[in-house]
Motif scaffolding. Sequence first.
Motif, mmCIF file in Angstrom:
data_model
loop_
_atom_site.group_PDB
_atom_site.id
_atom_site.type_symbol
_atom_site.label_atom_id
_atom_site.label_comp_id
_atom_site.label_asym_id
_atom_site.label_seq_id
_atom_site.Cartn_x
_atom_site.Cartn_y
_atom_site.Cartn_z
ATOM 1 N N PRO A 92 46.757 45.662 -10.446
ATOM 2 C CA PRO A 92 46.592 44.552 -11.402
ATOM 3 C C PRO A 92 47.923 44.031 -11.936
ATOM 4 N N TYR A 93 47.934 42.753 -12.249
ATOM 5 C CA TYR A 93 49.009 42.186 -13.057
ATOM 6 C C TYR A 93 48.670 42.581 -14.493
ATOM 7 N N VAL A 94 49.677 42.946 -15.274
ATOM 8 C CA VAL A 94 49.446 43.399 -16.644
ATOM 9 C C VAL A 94 50.479 42.753 -17.568
ATOM 10 N N ALA A 95 50.009 42.243 -18.700
ATOM 11 C CA ALA A 95 50.890 41.745 -19.759
ATOM 12 C C ALA A 95 50.652 42.601 -20.996
ATOM 13 N N ILE A 96 51.738 43.028 -21.623
ATOM 14 C CA ILE A 96 51.659 43.823 -22.849
ATOM 15 C C ILE A 96 52.418 43.054 -23.917
ATOM 16 N N TRP A 97 51.728 42.721 -25.006
ATOM 17 C CA TRP A 97 52.390 41.975 -26.072
ATOM 18 C C TRP A 97 51.849 42.379 -27.436
ATOM 19 N N VAL A 98 52.558 41.929 -28.462
ATOM 20 C CA VAL A 98 52.203 42.215 -29.847
ATOM 21 C C VAL A 98 51.739 40.917 -30.490
ATOM 22 N N GLU A 99 50.581 40.989 -31.157
ATOM 23 C CA GLU A 99 50.078 39.839 -31.902
ATOM 24 C C GLU A 99 50.277 40.065 -33.391
ATOM 25 N N ALA A 100 50.662 39.003 -34.072
ATOM 26 C CA ALA A 100 50.775 39.011 -35.536
ATOM 27 C C ALA A 100 49.369 38.947 -36.132
ATOM 28 N N PRO A 101 49.224 39.164 -37.444
ATOM 29 C CA PRO A 101 47.901 39.102 -38.071
ATOM 30 C C PRO A 101 47.162 37.773 -37.861
ATOM 31 N N ASP A 102 47.889 36.678 -37.652
ATOM 32 C CA ASP A 102 47.241 35.387 -37.406
ATOM 33 C C ASP A 102 46.882 35.176 -35.930
ATOM 34 N N ALA A 103 47.010 36.220 -35.115
ATOM 35 C CA ALA A 103 46.694 36.230 -33.679
ATOM 36 C C ALA A 103 47.706 35.470 -32.824
ATOM 37 N N SER A 104 48.839 35.072 -33.396
ATOM 38 C CA SER A 104 49.893 34.456 -32.586
ATOM 39 C C SER A 104 50.689 35.560 -31.903
ATOM 40 N N ALA A 105 51.342 35.226 -30.805
ATOM 41 C CA ALA A 105 52.157 36.208 -30.088
ATOM 42 C C ALA A 105 53.451 36.444 -30.860
ATOM 43 N N ALA A 106 53.679 37.691 -31.256
ATOM 44 C CA ALA A 106 54.895 38.042 -31.983
ATOM 45 C C ALA A 106 55.991 38.514 -31.036
ATOM 46 N N ALA A 107 55.625 39.153 -29.925
ATOM 47 C CA ALA A 107 56.615 39.663 -28.973
ATOM 48 C C ALA A 107 55.936 40.046 -27.664
ATOM 49 N N THR A 108 56.497 39.596 -26.553
ATOM 50 C CA THR A 108 56.049 40.066 -25.243
ATOM 51 C C THR A 108 56.905 41.276 -24.903
ATOM 52 N N LEU A 109 56.256 42.403 -24.611
ATOM 53 C CA LEU A 109 56.971 43.640 -24.337
ATOM 54 C C LEU A 109 57.153 43.896 -22.849
ATOM 55 N N ALA A 110 56.145 43.600 -22.037
ATOM 56 C CA ALA A 110 56.227 43.860 -20.599
ATOM 57 C C ALA A 110 55.261 42.961 -19.846
#
Length: 170
Positions: A41-59
């Motif tokens: 699989p292709y996999v994206a790992i990221w962090v969402e802020a409380p408002d569900a916006s992307a705060a940081a893409t990690l991998a």
Amino acid sequence: MKRSLTLLTFAGAAVASSATAADLAVTVEVPRLTVAEYHKPYVAIWVEAPDASAAATLAVWYDADSKEDHGTKWLKDMRQWWRKAGRSMSFPADGISGATRAPGPQKAVFSGAKGPLSKLAPGQYTLVVEAAREVGGHEAVRVPFIWGKPGKPATAKGTAELGAVTVAVK
């Protein structure tokens, strides 16, 4: 005297900031599927802020070595990440891009002292792991965590394309 006091203040601030820097340990279980045609699989790992916006893409794990860069063509199949962060990125992304992973537990540690997490303020966030597989399915798993506060690992489990996802702030 004034100069040495300034240097001491600067050194103290550097020590304080590095002492509060945390790391995020993530384990993603890529399940072994018994299917006629299996693709990692292709996999994206990221962090969402409380408002569900992307705060940081990690991998982002994808076929980075494909001829003529065809691997990036399928990144948009990770629809949630693509809409929030992916389409504005250039690939390969230094420190973020990586190869697809084989079935089994995949472990990664992301530094809070440098990289995407260094800009996160302490608080409540959600780690999102999204997977899409050619001739397969699509799934996203969300795991809430508190950044800047070490604690017990948090876990959530996928149902098809992802197994257990564990997050620990260290």
